[in-house]
Every structure is written in structure tokens, then in C-alpha cells.
Design a protein around this motif. Structure first.
Motif, short mmCIF file in Angstrom:
data_model
loop_
_atom_site.label_atom_id
_atom_site.label_comp_id
_atom_site.label_asym_id
_atom_site.label_seq_id
_atom_site.Cartn_x
_atom_site.Cartn_y
_atom_site.Cartn_z
N MET A 196 49.71 11.64 59.60
CA MET A 196 49.46 10.36 60.26
C MET A 196 50.76 9.63 60.54
SD MET A 196 46.08 9.97 60.20
CE MET A 196 44.70 10.72 59.37
N GLN A 197 50.62 8.53 61.27
CA GLN A 197 51.78 7.80 61.75
C GLN A 197 52.60 7.17 60.63
OE1 GLN A 197 50.73 5.09 64.78
NE2 GLN A 197 52.79 4.37 65.10
N ASP A 198 51.93 6.43 59.76
CA ASP A 198 52.68 5.62 58.81
C ASP A 198 52.38 6.03 57.38
OD1 ASP A 198 54.09 3.71 57.48
OD2 ASP A 198 53.55 2.12 58.88
N PRO A 199 53.38 6.55 56.64
CA PRO A 199 53.12 6.99 55.28
C PRO A 199 52.67 5.84 54.37
CG PRO A 199 55.48 6.97 55.74
CD PRO A 199 54.78 6.75 57.03
N LYS A 200 53.02 4.61 54.74
CA LYS A 200 52.65 3.47 53.91
C LYS A 200 51.14 3.34 53.78
CE LYS A 200 55.11 -0.02 55.71
NZ LYS A 200 56.34 0.33 56.38
N PHE A 201 50.43 3.73 54.84
CA PHE A 201 48.99 3.55 54.83
C PHE A 201 48.23 4.83 54.51
CE2 PHE A 201 50.60 0.35 57.86
CZ PHE A 201 50.37 -0.74 57.05
N SER A 202 48.93 5.96 54.48
CA SER A 202 48.17 7.19 54.28
C SER A 202 48.37 7.81 52.90
CB SER A 202 48.46 8.19 55.39
OG SER A 202 49.81 8.16 55.77
N LEU A 203 49.20 7.20 52.06
CA LEU A 203 49.31 7.69 50.69
C LEU A 203 48.51 6.76 49.78
CD1 LEU A 203 53.14 8.48 50.53
CD2 LEU A 203 51.32 10.16 50.43
N ASN A 204 47.96 7.34 48.72
CA ASN A 204 47.22 6.52 47.75
C ASN A 204 48.21 5.68 46.95
OD1 ASN A 204 45.76 5.51 45.65
ND2 ASN A 204 44.68 7.42 45.19
N PRO A 205 48.11 4.35 47.03
CA PRO A 205 49.12 3.51 46.41
C PRO A 205 49.11 3.56 44.87
CG PRO A 205 47.36 2.16 47.28
CD PRO A 205 47.11 3.56 47.75
N LEU A 206 48.02 4.05 44.29
CA LEU A 206 47.88 4.00 42.84
C LEU A 206 48.15 5.34 42.17
CD1 LEU A 206 44.70 1.80 42.60
CD2 LEU A 206 47.06 1.09 42.34
N MET A 207 48.57 6.32 42.95
CA MET A 207 48.72 7.65 42.39
C MET A 207 50.15 8.12 42.60
SD MET A 207 45.87 10.37 43.43
CE MET A 207 45.95 12.02 42.81
N ARG A 208 50.72 8.75 41.58
CA ARG A 208 52.09 9.25 41.73
C ARG A 208 52.10 10.32 42.82
NH1 ARG A 208 54.84 6.69 38.13
NH2 ARG A 208 53.71 5.96 36.30
N VAL A 209 53.17 10.32 43.62
CA VAL A 209 53.16 11.18 44.80
C VAL A 209 53.02 12.66 44.44
CG1 VAL A 209 54.39 9.57 46.29
CG2 VAL A 209 55.69 11.22 44.97
N GLY A 210 53.63 13.06 43.33
CA GLY A 210 53.53 14.45 42.91
C GLY A 210 52.09 14.85 42.66
N HIS A 211 51.33 13.96 42.03
CA HIS A 211 49.92 14.25 41.75
C HIS A 211 49.10 14.33 43.03
CE1 HIS A 211 50.75 12.50 37.52
NE2 HIS A 211 51.08 13.78 37.60
N GLN A 212 49.52 13.56 44.03
CA GLN A 212 48.80 13.63 45.31
C GLN A 212 49.02 14.98 45.98
OE1 GLN A 212 48.78 10.12 47.84
NE2 GLN A 212 49.75 8.96 46.23
#
Lengths: 260, 288
Positions: free
Chosen positions: B96-112
Motif C-alpha cells: 500500500m501507499q503509506d506504511p503509517k496506515f498499513s502496519l499494526n501500530p500495536l505490534m512489533r514489526v518483526g512479529h508482523q
């Protein structure tokens, strides 16, 4: 055409820091530049390099800076007076966010007329809308009834209606489509020619800034790395390593065979 | 490349509202092999909707019809929601266009990233973790162990987009739909992100649908370009030929861009011809 000694805006050792103690960050570090009357000056750099912070300090949106800002060879106070805003107006990046959603276009324009004590309100509103190519029919519209390009035109009309000398442009086309961007850039160019305005433009798009400005400064981590004329940028004559990389990143995607 | 990866024929997307029917995508046909295909056009030309229709991720109000929409032998039109879930992310993924809105804000990125992998592969936490770290390294993140532990608000835009790419590529999809992946990024970061995307796609021999409004970028980055206007493909041509485009709309779009190497006094503003709405279009240089 220009009187070169007439510095309409000048900053001397402008420094803006946020936070205090160990967590303090210096967003703008000892920046000095000037704008001659009637010229267009561009500040360019990547996000976080402090270019918008300079603009906000100039516009009086951030009174907490050190160093000095001069206008017409006189220092302006940290808290600006009405006379300053009468001469300096700002156009913001996102036309979707900078217009009040519940205000009709004519009320948006009327507000600044009343604040600055102008007469002939209706005539001035019509003239301002005509100048940005919208026409009086747009008076009774709300922002949600306008397209992105039309909103940016209203934002420009709002800045121009009190007949300022300087326009501060904070990435005025980065939220717009290429075809609409062309319209707005043409409009800005025409207005400057007709009214002898001075522009200070902040952007990260090199192509846009070279189209509109004559003099450009490249910024990196709070400092102005170098300042040069558009001709030198077009010829690729830059001194600093960082500027060279920045230029390469901006031009790198252009097919070379088309350039020749 | 006998049979293209994705083949779409006569795709239509309609939005039915109380008063009228909004015909957003109007009978477009295209195919994508293991190559980089750019879709360009202004906002509202239907380019994002085309990408979403392929994944059947359109809003409920949208009615998607097509004569044919097949991906690697699977008929996407007939596919059940259950079948689509095995395709999405696993075979076709979307950036998607903007990573700010497409990553889960409450989860560590590695776990995602691990989650994306374990959803489609039977793997232990340990293996998934190793895979995720390897993937972070593949997108040129210098210190994968540290970044693994970060939350989305702690990473910059360019880093976030690289994490998104890592997450989307870890199930090893065959087709990637990138919807303006670099519009929210700086010029300097943009180049870096694109070269990573390019490298990974070439290495895995995947297909890419690259949706963008930046013509110069697409001309250089992609192999083939589809130019969309008002829900139709106006021109379908090799990317290297974009600057010799024949359709007046493509030419107008190119003319409206300011250029560093060729100063002009006033930019050309594209004029729109009503005839383009239903008129002939160009396919590989031929009017049809």
C-alpha cells in the motif's frame, strides 16, 4: 528589473531547537539567507531537514527561535504584529486540511478582509476569485464541493486577497495530481509576474522548484549546504557530495536518450 | 511466458448509488506476465480500483464484472472467499501507499512479518523468526535484530515501506500489486526502496503491477506501461517508448510535468477531449 539591494526578507543565524537538555534537537542550525524583492527563492531537502521549520519561524507560527529575522532591513519581533501578516502570507501543503470544512469560500476570504480592515468586501472577493481563475460562482461553495486543485486555488486566493508582498509556499503542489500541479504552478508564475510578488518556496521536488524559482538552497540536517542559481542546478554544477546525490536521485529516473 | 500470470478481459467496476450508476472501470483488458507493468493515470482514473479488483478487495457497493479474470490457471471470478484467502498474500500480495496506515501500530514489526509468514506456511516460531530476520536483511536493513523489536511509530517512512515490502514478499508471492508504494517517500529514499523492490522481484522471478501517477518514474522502472483515463486503458506500450507515446492524453500528461533539463516558461495544461471517453485506444502502437 529588481533592485538588488532591496532585501525584503533576511534571516541571520536563525536557529530553532525543540525540547531541552539531553533530548533537545536542533531542527534549524544557524541558517542565513535573504530574498530580494520580486525574486523566487526555493528551499529544498529531504523530510526532516528543517525546511518547513524555517518557513514556520518566518511566518510567526513558531515564536521560539534564536537569531534574527529582518524584513526590509528592520528586525521583526518574535511576536508578529498585524502589519507583518498584511505583508507576508502563507499557502499550506494540504488544501484538504487548510480550509475550514464548515465555511463557504466567500466567508474564508471575508475573514482576512475583516481582520485587516479592508473595505469593498464583495468586490475584492470577486476580484480575488477571478485572479485565481475560479469565478464568482465559487463563492457559495463549501470545501467539500471543490476538487484538490480548486481548493488550493482558494487557499492562494485567501493569501492574495489582502495584497501581500511575500508568499510563503509550503509544498503547494505535493498533494496534487500532475495535471493539476501544472495548473497551480502556471497560476503562481502568472500571479508573480502580474503583481511583482516575492516567493519563498519549500519543497522536495527539484523539478518543481527549478520551474518556479531562480535561486535555490539545498538543505541537509538543519543547515543550508549550498545556494545556487537554477542554471547551475540544470547544468549539474554543485559542490557538495550530498547535493550531487540529491540531484542524482531527482534526475536519475529520467530517460537519458530523451534529454538529448 | 506462454500463458501470462494474470489475464483480465473486459473488466468493469460499477458503483450503484441511489441516483445513478458510477462506471469507474470500463471494459479494460490486460495481462501481466513475470514482468514489471506500470499503471499510470490521474486520480480517479480507476488505476487503484483495477488493482483491488484483482484481489477482490473492492468495497461492497462496487459491482465487479469481467469476461475473464484468471491468475495462474485459477479463475478469480469463480473463486470463493475461502479460496481468495489462500491467494491473497500467499500468491498475490499488495503493497500500500503509506506504511503509517498499513502496519499494526500495536505490534512489533518483526512479529508482523512472522505472522505474514506463519499464516501461509506451517512453521515453528523459531523458523519464522529466522525467516523474518533474513527478510529484513534482504530489504537492506542494517541491524535486523534491533529493527525486529521496534514498533511502527519508531521507524521512519522509508524504513516502514521496506518493512512492508519484507512482509509482503515473505510468503513468496508470484504477483505483487504495488499501489503507489513510493508516493509518501522522499526522493532520496524512493530510489533506495525501488531498487530493493526491483532486486527482490528479479531474483524471485515474480510479476509486478506498479500503480503510480509518476510517469517519469514508471518509464524508467517498469517494462511495460498502461495509461489509464476515465476507467479505460488509453495506451498500452513498452516503458522505453513512453516518451514517444502516440495518444494525445499520454502526450499531454508528459507535457504537463516540469523538467529540470528542459526549462519552459509555462507548463502545458492537459485539455481533455470528450472523444477519448469512447474513442479508439492504442495497443502496442496500433489504434484499435
Amino acid at each position: 528589473m529588481n533592485v538588488t539591494t532591496d532585501k525584503i526578507i533576511e534571516t541571520v543565524g536563525l536557529t530553532v531547537a525543540f525540547g531541552s537538555g539531553a533530548t533537545s534537537t536542533t531542527a534549524v542550525n544557524d541558517v542565513s539567507f535573504f530574498l530580494d524583492r520580486g525574486e523566487a527563492f526555493g528551499l529544498i531537502g529531504e523530510s526532516g531537514c528543517g525546511k518547513s521549520t524555517i518557513l514556520r519561524a518566518l511566518a510567526g507560527l513558531n515564536p521560539d527561535y534564536s537569531g534574527s529575522i529582518l524584513s526590509g532591513n528592520k528586525e521583526v519581533g518574535h511576536r508578529r504584529d498585524k502589519a507583518f501578516f498584511r505583508r507576508v502570507q502563507m499557502v499550506f501543503q494540504d488544501p484538504y486540511a487548510s480550509l475550514h470544512p464548515r465555511k463557504m469560500v466567500q466567508n474564508v476570504l471575508l475573514e482576512s478582509l475583516i481582520i485587516h480592515g479592508f473595505d469593498n468586501h464583495q468586490k475584492r472577493i470577486s476580484a480575488a476569485l477571478d485572479a485565481v481563475g475560479l469565478g464568482s460562482a465559487f463563492r457559495y461553495r463549501y470545501p467539500h464541493e471543490l476538487s484538490g486543485g480548486q481548493r488550493q486555488r482558494v487557499a492562494i486566493a485567501r493569501a492574495l486577497i489582502i495584497e501581500p508582498e511575500i508568499l510563503l509556499l509550503d509544498e503547494p503542489t505535493s498533494a496534487l495530481d500532475v495535471s493539476v500541479q501544472a495548473e497551480i504552478l502556471n497560476l503562481l508564475k502568472t500571479l508573480r509576474r502580474e503583481r511583482g510578488l516575492t516567493y519563498l518556496m519549500v519543497t522536495h521536488d527539484l523539478a518543481v522548484v527549478t520551474h518556479l524559482c531562480e535561486r535555490i538552497a539545498i538543505m541537509h540536517s538543519g543547515r543550508i549546504l549550498e545556494e545556487m542559481t537554477v542554471e547551475r542546478i540544470r547544468a549539474g554544477e554543485v559542490k557538495e557530495e550530498y547535493s550531487r546525490n540529491f540531484l542524482a536521485a531527482s534526475i536519475g529516473y529520467k530517460p537519458m536518450e530523451y534529454a538529448s | 511466458m506462454a500463458e501470462p500470470l494474470l489475464r483480465v478481459e473486459n473488466l468493469n467496476v460499477n458503483f450503484h448509488t441511489a441516483q445513478r450508476v458510477n462506471h469507474a472501470v470500463r471494459g479494460i483488458s490486460f495481462s501481466i506476465g513475470r514482468e514489471k507493468v506500470g499503471i499510470v493515470g490521474e486520480s480517479g482514473s480507476g488505476k487503484s480500483l483495477t488493482g483491488r479488483s484483482v484481489l477482490k478487495l473492492t468495497a461492497k457497493a462496487a459491482k465487479v464484472t469481467a469476461d475473464r479474470m484468471s491468475f495462474d490457471g485459477i479463475d478469480l471470478l469463480e473463486a470463493s472467499e475461502r479460496q481468495m484467502r489462500t491467494i491473497r498474500g500467499n500468491r498475490i500480495s499488495m503493497i500500500m501507499q503509506d506504511p503509517k496506515f498499513s502496519l499494526n501500530p500495536l505490534m512489533r514489526v518483526g512479529h508482523q512479518i512472522m505472522e505474514a509468514y506463519r499464516l501461509h506456511h506451517r512453521a515453528t516460531v523459531k523458523i519464522a523468526r529466522e525467516k523474518a530476520l533474513a527478510m529484513l536483511e534482504a530489504v537492506h536493513i542494517r541491524n535486523p535484530d534491533r529493527v525486529f523489536q521496534l514498533l511502527p511509530h519508531e521507524v521512519s517512512g522509508g524504513m516502514g515501506q521496506r518493512i512492508m515490502i519484507a512482509m509482503m514478499l515473505i510468503p513468496e508471492p508470484d504477483l505483487i500489486i504495488a499501489d503507489e508504494p513510493t508516493s509518501a517517500l522522499d526522493v532520496t529514499v524512493r530510489r533506495q526502496v525501488l531498487s530493493i523492490l526491483d532486486e527482490l522481484i528479479t531474483r524471485r522471478n515474480a510479476g509486478l503491477m506498479f500503480i503510480s501517477h509518476d510517469l517519469n518514474l514508471v518509464a524508467d522502472f517498469c517494462d511495460r506501461v498502461l495509461v489509464m483515463y476515465a476507467g479505460r486503458i488509453m495506451e498500452d506500450l513498452p516503458a522505453s517508448e513512453l516518451h514517444n507515446a502516440k495518444h494525445p492524453y499520454t502526450q499531454a500528461l508528459l507535457e504537463s510535468l516540469p523538467r529540470i533539463d528542459r526549462p519552459v516558461d509555462m507548463l502545458q495544461i492537459p485539455t481533455r477531449d470528450a472523444a477519448w471517453l469512447n474513442g479508439p485506444v492504442l495497443k502496442s502502437g496500433e489504434w484499435v
